[in-house]
Design a protein around this motif. Structure first.
Motif, short mmCIF file in Angstrom:
data_model
loop_
_atom_site.label_atom_id
_atom_site.label_comp_id
_atom_site.label_asym_id
_atom_site.label_seq_id
_atom_site.Cartn_x
_atom_site.Cartn_y
_atom_site.Cartn_z
N PRO A 68 0.99 -1.15 0.05
CA PRO A 68 0.02 -0.05 0.01
C PRO A 68 0.65 1.08 -0.11
O PRO A 68 0.61 2.45 -0.48
CB PRO A 68 -0.73 -0.13 1.22
N GLU A 69 1.99 1.12 0.59
CA GLU A 69 2.76 2.27 0.74
C GLU A 69 3.55 2.86 -0.80
O GLU A 69 4.16 3.75 -0.91
CB GLU A 69 3.75 2.37 1.75
N ASP A 70 3.26 1.71 -1.66
CA ASP A 70 3.76 2.28 -2.88
C ASP A 70 2.82 2.93 -3.70
O ASP A 70 3.01 3.37 -4.99
CB ASP A 70 3.92 1.06 -3.72
N THR A 71 1.77 3.22 -3.19
CA THR A 71 0.47 4.06 -3.78
C THR A 71 1.31 5.42 -4.09
O THR A 71 1.70 6.09 -3.14
CB THR A 71 -0.36 4.15 -2.95
N ALA A 72 1.13 6.00 -5.40
CA ALA A 72 1.59 7.24 -5.69
C ALA A 72 1.51 7.43 -7.23
O ALA A 72 0.98 6.42 -7.84
CB ALA A 72 3.06 7.36 -5.58
N VAL A 73 1.71 8.77 -7.67
CA VAL A 73 1.77 9.04 -9.16
C VAL A 73 3.11 8.73 -9.66
O VAL A 73 4.32 9.36 -8.87
CB VAL A 73 1.45 10.40 -9.57
N TYR A 74 3.43 7.93 -10.44
CA TYR A 74 4.91 7.43 -10.93
C TYR A 74 5.12 8.27 -12.11
O TYR A 74 4.39 8.33 -13.24
CB TYR A 74 5.09 6.07 -11.19
N TYR A 75 6.38 8.92 -12.18
CA TYR A 75 6.95 9.58 -13.06
C TYR A 75 8.00 9.05 -13.94
O TYR A 75 9.17 8.61 -13.13
CB TYR A 75 6.96 11.10 -12.83
N CYS A 76 8.26 9.01 -15.27
CA CYS A 76 9.59 8.90 -15.57
C CYS A 76 10.01 10.18 -16.19
O CYS A 76 9.56 11.07 -16.39
CB CYS A 76 9.61 7.92 -16.66
N ALA A 77 11.51 10.31 -16.11
CA ALA A 77 12.27 11.50 -16.25
C ALA A 77 13.61 11.13 -17.15
O ALA A 77 14.12 10.31 -16.98
CB ALA A 77 12.31 12.41 -15.17
N ARG A 78 14.05 12.13 -17.77
CA ARG A 78 15.43 11.89 -18.52
C ARG A 78 16.36 12.82 -17.79
O ARG A 78 16.24 13.98 -17.49
CB ARG A 78 15.09 12.47 -19.97
N SER A 79 17.41 12.04 -17.73
CA SER A 79 18.45 12.68 -16.84
C SER A 79 19.45 13.76 -17.90
O SER A 79 19.26 13.55 -19.25
CB SER A 79 19.57 11.87 -16.61
N THR A 80 19.90 14.67 -17.38
CA THR A 80 20.73 15.61 -18.32
C THR A 80 21.92 15.26 -18.56
O THR A 80 22.62 15.89 -19.17
CB THR A 80 20.99 16.95 -17.20
N SER A 81 22.38 13.93 -18.30
CA SER A 81 23.64 13.26 -18.72
C SER A 81 23.33 11.78 -18.88
O SER A 81 22.25 11.29 -18.70
CB SER A 81 24.75 13.30 -17.69
N THR A 82 24.43 10.97 -19.46
CA THR A 82 24.39 9.69 -19.60
C THR A 82 24.17 8.96 -18.37
O THR A 82 23.96 7.73 -18.48
CB THR A 82 25.52 9.07 -20.54
N ALA A 83 24.45 9.18 -17.21
CA ALA A 83 24.28 8.71 -15.83
C ALA A 83 22.95 9.34 -15.46
O ALA A 83 22.22 9.55 -16.05
CB ALA A 83 25.61 9.29 -14.99
N PHE A 84 22.81 9.15 -14.11
CA PHE A 84 21.62 9.57 -13.36
C PHE A 84 22.01 9.72 -11.97
O PHE A 84 22.85 9.26 -11.49
CB PHE A 84 20.62 8.50 -13.40
N GLY A 85 20.96 10.69 -11.27
CA GLY A 85 20.85 10.83 -10.06
C GLY A 85 19.78 10.73 -9.33
O GLY A 85 18.82 10.40 -9.92
N SER A 86 19.87 10.91 -7.94
CA SER A 86 18.47 10.76 -7.16
C SER A 86 17.78 12.17 -7.00
O SER A 86 16.59 12.09 -6.46
CB SER A 86 18.79 10.28 -6.09
N SER A 87 18.42 13.25 -7.45
CA SER A 87 17.81 14.47 -7.49
C SER A 87 17.14 14.95 -8.54
O SER A 87 17.62 14.89 -9.60
CB SER A 87 18.60 15.50 -7.01
N PRO A 88 15.74 15.46 -8.55
CA PRO A 88 14.85 15.75 -9.45
C PRO A 88 15.56 16.90 -10.29
O PRO A 88 15.23 16.93 -11.38
CB PRO A 88 13.57 16.29 -8.84
N ARG A 89 16.40 17.76 -9.53
CA ARG A 89 16.98 18.61 -10.27
C ARG A 89 17.95 18.39 -11.49
O ARG A 89 18.49 19.17 -12.35
CB ARG A 89 17.81 19.67 -9.46
N GLY A 90 18.37 17.00 -11.46
CA GLY A 90 19.26 16.60 -12.48
C GLY A 90 18.40 15.99 -13.69
O GLY A 90 19.21 15.38 -14.74
#
Length: 122
Positions: free
Chosen positions: A86-108
């Motif tokens: 139940p705690e997985d309930t949410a709106v899920y978004y995918c996003a493109r990183s600003t590099s070929t890597a990725f980070g955990s901050s939405p600002r990236g």
């Protein structure tokens, strides 16, 4: 400008599974991330994958239950979600990183999909 469209959300019972898809309108040449946001909470990093797919990472709460993958030939990123809670309930978004890597901050991330609702309830 690449556009992202998520699909695969829905209502599922606890312990069930869902597979989210994120289709890009073109090659992203970038790392990708899945985030989620529950009502009244901040957007949370769930999982990320590098452009080549060799590096992945997950938030602790989903490790062992969720798997991120990508098919660059299809311009699609997936999030396989098993043993949902139940705690997985949410709106899920995918996003493109600003590099070929990725980070955990939405600002990236510079491009976001519209989100898909996942509800885990009996």
């Amino acid at each position: 400008q690449v556009q992202l469209v998520e699909s695969g959300g829905g209502l599922v019972q606890p312990g069930g599974s869902l597979r989210l898809s994120c289709a890009a309108s073109g090659r992203t040449f970038a790392g990708m991330g899945w985030f989620r946001q529950a009502p009244g909470k901040e957007r949370e990093f769930v999982a990320g994958i590098s452009w080549g797919g060799s590096n992945t990472a997950y938030v602790d709460s989903v490790k062992g239950r969720f798997t991120i993958s990508r098919d660059n030939a299809q311009n699609t990123v997936y999030l396989q979600m098993n043993s949902l809670k139940p705690e997985d309930t949410a709106v899920y978004y995918c996003a493109r990183s600003t590099s070929t890597a990725f980070g955990s901050s939405p600002r990236g991330y510079d491009t976001w999909g519209q989100g898909t609702q996942v509800t885990v309830s009996a």
